[in-house]
Enzyme design. Structure first.
Site, PDB file in Angstrom:
ATOM      1  N   HIS A  87      27.761 -24.458 -13.975  1.00  9.47           N
ATOM      2  CA  HIS A  87      28.701 -23.785 -13.006  1.00  9.47           C
ATOM      3  C   HIS A  87      29.979 -23.568 -14.089  1.00  9.47           C
ATOM      4  O   HIS A  87      30.832 -22.571 -13.583  1.00  9.47           O
ATOM      5  CB  HIS A  87      29.227 -24.971 -12.020  1.00  9.47           C
ATOM      6  N   ASP A 123      33.566 -22.793  -6.927  1.00 12.22           N
ATOM      7  CA  ASP A 123      32.050 -22.659  -6.997  1.00 12.22           C
ATOM      8  C   ASP A 123      31.150 -23.343  -5.939  1.00 12.22           C
ATOM      9  O   ASP A 123      31.959 -23.904  -5.068  1.00 12.22           O
ATOM     10  CB  ASP A 123      31.565 -23.038  -8.537  1.00 12.22           C
ATOM     11  N   ALA A 174      16.566 -28.162  -7.779  1.00 10.82           N
ATOM     12  CA  ALA A 174      17.600 -27.426  -7.268  1.00 10.82           C
ATOM     13  C   ALA A 174      17.110 -26.271  -6.441  1.00 10.82           C
ATOM     14  O   ALA A 174      16.214 -26.201  -5.802  1.00 10.82           O
ATOM     15  CB  ALA A 174      18.808 -27.136  -7.851  1.00 10.82           C
ATOM     16  N   GLU A 175      17.716 -24.971  -6.764  1.00 10.81           N
ATOM     17  CA  GLU A 175      17.045 -23.742  -6.087  1.00 10.81           C
ATOM     18  C   GLU A 175      16.310 -22.999  -7.024  1.00 10.81           C
ATOM     19  O   GLU A 175      15.896 -22.037  -6.751  1.00 10.81           O
ATOM     20  CB  GLU A 175      18.307 -22.910  -5.697  1.00 10.81           C
TER      21      GLU A 175
HETATM   22  N1  UPG Z   1      22.669 -23.721 -22.471  1.00  8.91           N
HETATM   23  C1  UPG Z   1      22.766 -23.716 -23.813  1.00  8.91           C
HETATM   24  N2  UPG Z   1      21.974 -24.377 -24.608  1.00  8.91           N
HETATM   25  C2  UPG Z   1      20.976 -25.224 -24.376  1.00  8.91           C
HETATM   26  C3  UPG Z   1      20.782 -25.278 -22.747  1.00  8.91           C
HETATM   27  C4  UPG Z   1      21.818 -24.645 -21.836  1.00  8.91           C
HETATM   28  O1  UPG Z   1      23.469 -22.967 -24.327  1.00  8.91           O
HETATM   29  O2  UPG Z   1      20.368 -25.887 -25.032  1.00  8.91           O
HETATM   30  C5  UPG Z   1      23.472 -22.954 -21.761  1.00  8.91           C
HETATM   31  C6  UPG Z   1      22.664 -21.815 -21.248  1.00  8.91           C
HETATM   32  O3  UPG Z   1      22.876 -20.738 -22.161  1.00  8.91           O
HETATM   33  C7  UPG Z   1      23.151 -21.512 -19.678  1.00  8.91           C
HETATM   34  C8  UPG Z   1      23.737 -22.920 -19.440  1.00  8.91           C
HETATM   35  O4  UPG Z   1      23.971 -23.624 -20.549  1.00  8.91           O
HETATM   36  O5  UPG Z   1      24.184 -20.474 -20.067  1.00  8.91           O
HETATM   37  C9  UPG Z   1      22.747 -23.713 -18.431  1.00  8.91           C
HETATM   38  O6  UPG Z   1      22.715 -22.962 -17.191  1.00  8.91           O
HETATM   39  P1  UPG Z   1      21.655 -22.766 -16.309  1.00  8.91           P
HETATM   40  O7  UPG Z   1      20.417 -21.741 -16.897  1.00  8.91           O
HETATM   41  O8  UPG Z   1      21.832 -22.133 -14.968  1.00  8.91           O
HETATM   42  O9  UPG Z   1      20.801 -24.042 -15.927  1.00  8.91           O
HETATM   43  P2  UPG Z   1      21.753 -25.598 -15.181  1.00  8.91           P
HETATM   44  O10 UPG Z   1      22.693 -26.130 -16.176  1.00  8.91           O
HETATM   45  O11 UPG Z   1      20.523 -26.336 -15.112  1.00  8.91           O
HETATM   46  O12 UPG Z   1      22.377 -24.868 -14.034  1.00  8.91           O
HETATM   47  C10 UPG Z   1      22.773 -25.357 -12.658  1.00  8.91           C
HETATM   48  C11 UPG Z   1      21.448 -25.589 -11.674  1.00  8.91           C
HETATM   49  C12 UPG Z   1      20.535 -24.336 -11.671  1.00  8.91           C
HETATM   50  C13 UPG Z   1      21.540 -23.120 -11.189  1.00  8.91           C
HETATM   51  C14 UPG Z   1      22.785 -22.876 -12.122  1.00  8.91           C
HETATM   52  C15 UPG Z   1      23.904 -22.180 -11.473  1.00  8.91           C
HETATM   53  O13 UPG Z   1      20.798 -26.568 -12.254  1.00  8.91           O
HETATM   54  O14 UPG Z   1      19.584 -24.594 -10.472  1.00  8.91           O
HETATM   55  O15 UPG Z   1      20.904 -22.094 -11.010  1.00  8.91           O
HETATM   56  O16 UPG Z   1      23.465 -24.204 -12.306  1.00  8.91           O
HETATM   57  O17 UPG Z   1      24.499 -22.578 -10.125  1.00  8.91           O
END
Ligand code: UPG
Length: 478
Positions: free
Chosen positions: A20, A117, A395-396
């Protein structure tokens, strides 16, 4: 109205979690740099070191953007330890109202609009109290938005969808298959279900809804959201597709070359699959082992960000958490197959916990992404032209996977075994090989990448640029 020379001031509120925080930061940057809005981002505190480094990177680089961490709130009196993470996050956000009120009231030029958000809609009453415009920022798809809003008003339809395992027919949208439905719909009657229904309803009370998508990506669903008759007047507020908002690469905070990037520098172009399940995704131990075998059998080069299995699954987690980035050390042997690291040493890199994903996906050596389909990861893959293996977890994410495979056809999706409990190594081997030579998916993803760039282009007055410009005008007039 604003005094001459004073820019409109918007407050953005980010809920805990990188998924987020990252899109809220990117939205804030864009409002400042493209639309001349003064932005303060309030962040509900989390203790992750990565969050801190991300936050520290911003203020120095962009003027008119301030980041204010809000103190952590204790919600232990309002939630049970066993409550779902969504319930806990919503409670944290609601109970941050007093801190946010004090922070805003202390500002010499208080913001006139509040953008929250997905987890922040419970803070809208504060915006009403302070006479601010209120916007909801959907950090995932328009399809999610339509499903959540419709589902909140059609509880009977949701109950039928779950009870009979038939698709949920959201007006004007692709039906949601039972297997792809939102996690909280499986919890009818539980607190998390009620909480989630409330979020869907609260979204509709916003003055505007921003979505991290774009017209060419989800045009049909966006049209459906705007069709007041079909949506039974549920969504009265304008819907603004403002994406794809993704982290730039290399990320602003990068100061030193990272081990994973240095390793990629040594690999041939378009030869590596990147494997990661986002900021919190974990696989059960048996599935983790199966994935290791699948990667090994595929014979492909890989970078794999490995997180420990859930604690109840295996007690090695505590050891694992103490590892540093890039380490290939011993504790992996606790659950990766015996000899896996040595057998794959010349073509694979295992990174514990966290890798610089934006940079990895932009690297010329990477041409496939096995992903949990978090929306940020998905957008990062698309904007780098990388096709995916869609492996949704919670989640979604199953909805996102269905969009990527069935509709956009830029990803392939593994099938579980006959018991439905596990993706077997042979299936993983097959799909990893497949995605590395997926010419059709690659072409389609290249088309989406291009349309995303056009949507954001200021010069071309792209659809997402224009949508955000409209929001900026509203802020100006308020
Ligand atoms: N990231 C890194 N390095 C890692 C792992 C993640 O840089 O080793 C970053 C990645 O690039 C991204 C973010 O972290 O920018 C992760 O975001 P996302 O891919 O959306 O995963 P989640 O953290 O799981 O996101 C949550 C929810 C997901 C939803 C998202 C946006 O789990 O289901 O789509 O939020 O609302």
């Amino acid at each position: 109205m604003h005094a001459a020379g004073n820019r409109p001031h918007a407050a953005l509120l980010a809920s805990p979690g990188m998924g987020h925080l990252i899109p809220v930061l990117e939205l804030g940057k864009r409002l400042v740099t493209h639309h001349d809005i003064h932005v303060t981002i309030f962040v509900v505190a989390t203790d992750a070191a990565t969050t801190d480094s991300l936050l520290k990177s911003c203020p120095a680089t962009i003027t008119n953007l301030s980041i204010v961490p809000l103190p952590a709130v204790d919600v232990s009196g309002h939630v049970e330890p066993s409550d779902h993470i969504v319930t806990k996050l919503l409670a944290m956000m609601r109970h941050s109202i007093p801190n946010l009120r004090s922070a805003i009231s202390a500002m010499p030029t208080p913001p006139t609009a509040l953008v929250v958000d997905i987890f922040g809609t419970g803070v809208f009453p504060l915006a009403d109290e302070l006479g601010m415009l209120k916007y909801a920022f959907d950090t995932t798809t328009a399809w999610f938005l339509a499903t959540a809003v419709y589902g909140s008003s059609a509880e009977d339809a949701v109950a039928r969808h779950i009870g009979s395992k038939t698709p949920l027919e959201v007006p004007g949208c692709r039906p949601v298959r039972f297997d792809d439905t939102l996690d909280s719909y499986h919890a009818i009657g539980d607190r998390v279900y009620r909480d989630f229904q409330r979020v869907g309803a609260e979204f509709t009370t916003a003055d505007g809804i921003l979505v991290n998508t774009w017209e060419e990506m989800e045009g049909k669903t966006l049209d459906a959201l705007r069709d007041r008759k079909a949506m039974k007047d549920l969504v009265r507020a304008p819907v603004y597709p403002v994406g794809p908002l993704v982290r730039p690469s290399p990320p602003l905070e990068t100061t030193e070359p990272n081990d994973a990037v240095l390793w990629l520098d040594q690999q041939p172009d378009r030869s590596v699959i990147y494997v990661s399940f986002g900021s919190g995704g974990t696989l059960p131990l048996a599935q983790l082992v199966e994935l290791a075998w699948g990667l090994e059998l595929s014979g492909q080069r890989f970078v794999w960000v490995v997180r420990p299995p859930p604690v109840e699954d295996d007690d090695v987690s505590a050891t694992f958490f103490s590892l540093g980035n890039g380490s290939q050390g011993g504790p992996h042997h606790g659950y990766l197959p015996e000899g896996f690291l040595s057998r794959t040493r010349d073509r694979g890199l295992v990174v514990p916990m966290w890798a610089p994903q934006a940079e990895i996906l932009a690297h010329p050596a990477v041409s496939g992404f096995l992903s949990h389909c978090g929306w940020n990861s998905t957008l990062e893959s698309i904007t780098n032209g990388v096709p995916m293996v869609a492996w949704p977890l919670y989640a979604e994410q199953k909805l996102n996977a269905a969009l990527l495979t069935d509709e956009l056809q830029v990803a392939v999706r593994p099938e579980s075994d006959s018991a439905g409990s596990m993706v077997r190594r042979e299936e993983i081997e097959k799909l990893v090989r497949r995605v590395m030579v997926a010419e059709e998916e690659e072409e389609r993803v290249a088309g989406l990448k291009e349309s995303g760039e056009r949507a954001l282009s200021r010069k071309l007055k792209g659809s997402s640029y224009s949508a955000l410009a409209q929001v900026a005008r509203e802020l100006e007039l308020n």
